[in-house]
Design an enzyme around this catalytic site. Structure first.
Site, PDB file in Angstrom:
ATOM      1  N   THR A 177       0.838  -1.209   0.000  1.00 39.66           N
ATOM      2  CA  THR A 177       0.000   0.000   0.000  1.00 39.66           C
ATOM      3  C   THR A 177       0.870   1.255   0.000  1.00 39.66           C
ATOM      4  O   THR A 177       0.596   2.221  -0.730  1.00 39.66           O
ATOM      5  CB  THR A 177      -0.924  -0.014   1.245  1.00 39.66           C
ATOM      6  N   ASN A 230      -0.878   6.628  -4.586  1.00 37.56           N
ATOM      7  CA  ASN A 230      -0.247   5.359  -4.983  1.00 37.56           C
ATOM      8  C   ASN A 230      -0.829   4.766  -6.268  1.00 37.56           C
ATOM      9  O   ASN A 230      -0.713   3.574  -6.527  1.00 37.56           O
ATOM     10  CB  ASN A 230      -0.231   4.373  -3.814  1.00 37.56           C
ATOM     11  N   HIS A 255      -5.635   1.018  -7.739  1.00 32.81           N
ATOM     12  CA  HIS A 255      -6.389   0.181  -6.805  1.00 32.81           C
ATOM     13  C   HIS A 255      -6.494  -1.220  -7.382  1.00 32.81           C
ATOM     14  O   HIS A 255      -6.724  -1.387  -8.580  1.00 32.81           O
ATOM     15  CB  HIS A 255      -7.807   0.732  -6.594  1.00 32.81           C
ATOM     16  N   GLU A 272     -16.652  -5.319  -5.511  1.00 38.95           N
ATOM     17  CA  GLU A 272     -16.216  -4.141  -6.267  1.00 38.95           C
ATOM     18  C   GLU A 272     -16.602  -4.244  -7.743  1.00 38.95           C
ATOM     19  O   GLU A 272     -17.026  -3.253  -8.352  1.00 38.95           O
ATOM     20  CB  GLU A 272     -14.701  -3.958  -6.091  1.00 38.95           C
TER      21      GLU A 272
HETATM   22  P1  DAT Z   1      -4.612  -0.809  -0.842  1.00 34.95           P
HETATM   23  O1  DAT Z   1      -4.918   0.267  -1.850  1.00 34.95           O
HETATM   24  O2  DAT Z   1      -3.196  -1.284  -0.949  1.00 34.95           O
HETATM   25  O3  DAT Z   1      -5.607  -1.945  -0.888  1.00 34.95           O
HETATM   26  P2  DAT Z   1      -5.967   0.046   1.601  1.00 34.95           P
HETATM   27  O4  DAT Z   1      -7.166  -0.659   1.068  1.00 34.95           O
HETATM   28  O5  DAT Z   1      -5.516  -0.303   2.979  1.00 34.95           O
HETATM   29  O6  DAT Z   1      -4.713  -0.147   0.624  1.00 34.95           O
HETATM   30  O7  DAT Z   1      -6.187   1.615   1.561  1.00 34.95           O
HETATM   31  C1  DAT Z   1      -6.846   2.208   0.459  1.00 34.95           C
HETATM   32  C2  DAT Z   1      -6.108   3.450   0.066  1.00 34.95           C
HETATM   33  O8  DAT Z   1      -6.143   4.387   1.145  1.00 34.95           O
HETATM   34  C3  DAT Z   1      -4.608   3.247  -0.224  1.00 34.95           C
HETATM   35  O9  DAT Z   1      -4.379   2.781  -1.535  1.00 34.95           O
HETATM   36  C4  DAT Z   1      -4.084   4.631  -0.010  1.00 34.95           C
HETATM   37  C5  DAT Z   1      -4.943   5.151   1.143  1.00 34.95           C
HETATM   38  N1  DAT Z   1      -4.258   4.940   2.419  1.00 34.95           N
HETATM   39  C6  DAT Z   1      -4.089   3.765   3.065  1.00 34.95           C
HETATM   40  N2  DAT Z   1      -3.419   3.922   4.201  1.00 34.95           N
HETATM   41  C7  DAT Z   1      -3.165   5.251   4.300  1.00 34.95           C
HETATM   42  C8  DAT Z   1      -2.493   6.060   5.232  1.00 34.95           C
HETATM   43  N3  DAT Z   1      -1.954   5.544   6.351  1.00 34.95           N
HETATM   44  N4  DAT Z   1      -2.415   7.387   4.985  1.00 34.95           N
HETATM   45  C9  DAT Z   1      -2.970   7.921   3.884  1.00 34.95           C
HETATM   46  N5  DAT Z   1      -3.608   7.208   2.939  1.00 34.95           N
HETATM   47  C10 DAT Z   1      -3.709   5.900   3.148  1.00 34.95           C
HETATM   48 MG    MG Z   2      -7.591  -2.021  -0.392  1.00 28.70          MG
END
Ligand code: DAT
Ligand code: MG
Length: 149
Positions: free
Chosen positions: A91, A112, A115, A126
């Site tokens: 992530t 990043n 998705h 989704e």
């Molecule tokens: P992923 O996209 O790897 O599945 P996630 O579902 O935990 O990750 O989170 C969704 C999105 O939220 C991630 O792509 C970016 C944002 N995000 C996650 N953790 C964060 C953080 N600690 N600070 C800021 N944005 C964050």
């Molecule tokens: Mg996720």
């Protein structure tokens, strides 16, 4: 065969990375089932990220995801949910290995670029949230017998 939901986020679109991301998925051998270029509302993104509703970054994340166009796609392949998660990297791009999409193409956790569904169950949810049945194209890539035994 499994399906997963993948979106190039607004930062990935703005940075001109749609082609690079599609290329990586295509060359791995995955089949594109559905795709659309769209801008979702904040409420739509709140639903998409419902699992994260209690996180401090939830509001900013949903606002950002609705701030510009995204390329929404459904891809299919054997084991695709897990394989795509490995291709994404972590992530946080800072923890992502070179060679992964996030490890090669971005720097910041809030930007990043992509998705990808994290489990088969979330992939189904989704895919159903983002696409209607009539938006899918049924086709067989000509290389299929050379990709799968
Ligand atoms: P992923 O996209 O790897 O599945 P996630 O579902 O935990 O990750 O989170 C969704 C999105 O939220 C991630 O792509 C970016 C944002 N995000 C996650 N953790 C964060 C953080 N600690 N600070 C800021 N944005 C964050
Ligand atoms: Mg996720």
């Amino acid at each position: 065969m499994e399906r997963t939901f993948i979106a190039v986020k607004p930062d990935g679109v703005q940075r001109g990375l749609c082609g690079e991301i599609i290329k990586r998925l295509e060359t791995r051998g995955f089949r594109l089932c559905a795709a659309k270029f769209m801008q979702g509302s904040e409420d739509f993104m709140k639903n998409h990220y419902l699992d994260l509703k209690d996180m401090p970054f939830y509001a900013g994340l949903c606002k950002y995801m609705s701030s510009g166009p995204v390329l929404a796609m459904v891809w299919e392949g054997q084991n695709i949910v897990k394989l795509v998660r490995m291709m994404l990297g972590e992530t946080n791009p800072a923890d992502s290995k070179p060679g992964s999409i996030r490890g090669d193409l971005c720097i910041n956790i809030g930007r990043n670029i992509i998705h990808g569904s994290d489990t088969l169950e979330n992939a189904k949810r989704e895919v159903d949230l983002w696409f209607k049945a009539e938006e899918f194209v049924n086709w067989t890539p000509c290389y299929q017998p050379f990709l799968y035994e």
